[in-house]
Design an enzyme around this catalytic site. Structure first.
Site, PDB file in Angstrom:
ATOM      1  N   CYS A  93       0.798  -1.228   0.000  1.00 10.21           N
ATOM      2  CA  CYS A  93       0.000   0.000   0.000  1.00 10.21           C
ATOM      3  C   CYS A  93       0.839   1.291   0.000  1.00 10.21           C
ATOM      4  CB  CYS A  93      -0.989  -0.050   1.153  1.00 10.21           C
ATOM      5  SG  CYS A  93      -2.369   1.076   0.918  1.00 10.21           S
ATOM      6  N   ARG A 128     -13.218   6.214  -0.757  1.00 14.41           N
ATOM      7  CA  ARG A 128     -12.012   5.500  -0.345  1.00 14.41           C
ATOM      8  C   ARG A 128     -12.211   4.028  -0.692  1.00 14.41           C
ATOM      9  NH1 ARG A 128      -7.712   6.807   2.623  1.00 14.41           N
ATOM     10  NH2 ARG A 128      -6.635   5.041   3.560  1.00 14.41           N
ATOM     11  N   HIS A 192      -3.257  -5.708   2.490  1.00 15.12           N
ATOM     12  CA  HIS A 192      -2.811  -5.738   3.884  1.00 15.12           C
ATOM     13  C   HIS A 192      -3.276  -7.068   4.468  1.00 15.12           C
ATOM     14  CE1 HIS A 192      -1.726  -1.483   4.392  1.00 15.12           C
ATOM     15  NE2 HIS A 192      -2.784  -1.161   3.694  1.00 15.12           N
TER      16      HIS A 192
HETATM   17  N1  GLN Z   1      -2.060   6.940   2.169  1.00 18.19           N
HETATM   18  C1  GLN Z   1      -2.273   5.998   1.168  1.00 18.19           C
HETATM   19  C2  GLN Z   1      -3.684   5.957   0.619  1.00 18.19           C
HETATM   20  O1  GLN Z   1      -4.662   6.106   1.356  1.00 18.19           O
HETATM   21  C3  GLN Z   1      -1.818   4.643   1.685  1.00 18.19           C
HETATM   22  C4  GLN Z   1      -2.644   4.091   2.827  1.00 18.19           C
HETATM   23  C5  GLN Z   1      -2.214   2.705   3.252  1.00 18.19           C
HETATM   24  O2  GLN Z   1      -1.027   2.350   3.269  1.00 18.19           O
HETATM   25  N2  GLN Z   1      -3.176   1.913   3.657  1.00 18.19           N
HETATM   26  O3  GLN Z   1      -3.819   5.783  -0.552  1.00 18.19           O
END
Ligand code: GLN
Length: 246
Positions: A93, A128, A192
């Site tokens: 990520c 998101r 993740h």
């Molecule tokens: N900040 C990044 C995004 O939201 C990565 C977030 C994360 O590593 N989960 O795209």
């Protein structure tokens, strides 16, 4: 045999149990009698491209990515040299985004990436991307790779190859069905989880790639992965059921 693993920015990039991936790699190597040494490297530390067989970068929110980006940019040439020399790498990520060409954040900043992957990331303006995800990775056969994604950034691949194709979930950008990126033995992904606990086939794939650097083709003795595979299968079926496909 000895495997040298470098954990980059462990105190800054560690979301949703990403650190657990180190534990999985550690144990799976040890159970095969492979000695494994884990070295944390962070801001200001020197990175010698010849030393490590496997690199790991976890995810992190924009604020942590901001703290890491200039330092990672400075380490970029050494990290890229290590990958050119055959080192393996797993980045998740936020770490993955910084290995592309840039990450353009929601607040309008552009965080430079090291360009290991020919890809770039733009913050999404609407929703998101959050939820369970399953992907198909060609080199891993029919067993899917399952995980959990939570990102605002949308990653678009230029010449970079994807890690896999999305079966369920959003992946790189929610529109082109690609997930992650692959360059030589380096893997970037949005999964993740910790990813490797539910995907022992991916964990061993990484260990084999990492060992190749010093030892050539290595056969890893099989482990009893029945519980891990049952978890993988169960999660996969649940995803599909909730999608109405099962
Ligand atoms: N900040 C990044 C995004 O939201 C990565 C977030 C994360 O590593 N989960 O795209």
């Amino acid at each position: 045999m000895k495997l040298r693993l470098c954990h980059l920015y462990p105190e800054l990039l560690n979301l949703y149990g990403d650190r657990g991936n180190i534990l999985i790699l550690y144990r799976r190597a040890q159970w095969r009698g492979i000695e494994i040494e884990v070295t944390p490297l962070s801001l200001g530390d020197k990175l010698d491209p010849r030393t490590y067989d496997l690199f790991f970068l976890g995810g992190g929110p924009d604020q942590e990515q901001r703290l890491v980006s200039a330092d990672l940019y400075a380490k970029g040439p050494w990290l890229k040299e290590a990958v050119e020399q055959g080192a393996a790498l797993l980045a998740i990520c936020g770490g993955y985004q910084l290995l592309g060409e840039y990450y353009h954040t929601f607040s309008g900043e552009t965080l430079p990436g090291i360009g290991l992957f020919a890809a770039y990331t733009e913050a999404g303006s609407n929703r998101r991307i959050k939820g369970n995800i399953a992907i198909q990775v060609e080199e891993l056969g029919s067993q899917p790779v399952v995980g959990f994604e939570n990102h605002s950034g949308r990653t678009f691949l230029k010449e970079a190859s994807p890690l896999g194709q999305v079966i369920y979930g959003d992946g790189n950008n929610g529109s082109d069905k690609t997930e992650g990126a692959r360059y030589r033995n380096a893997i970037g992904t949005y999964l993740h989880g910790p990813l490797l606990s539910k995907n022992p086939h991916l964990a061993d794939f990484l260990l084999r790639l990492a060992l190749q650097r010093r030892y050539g083709e290595v056969e890893l003795p099989p482990l009893d992965d029945s519980l891990e595979m049952a978890a993988n299968e169960n999660i996969y079926r649940r995803f599909l059921a909730s999608k109405g496909k099962w």
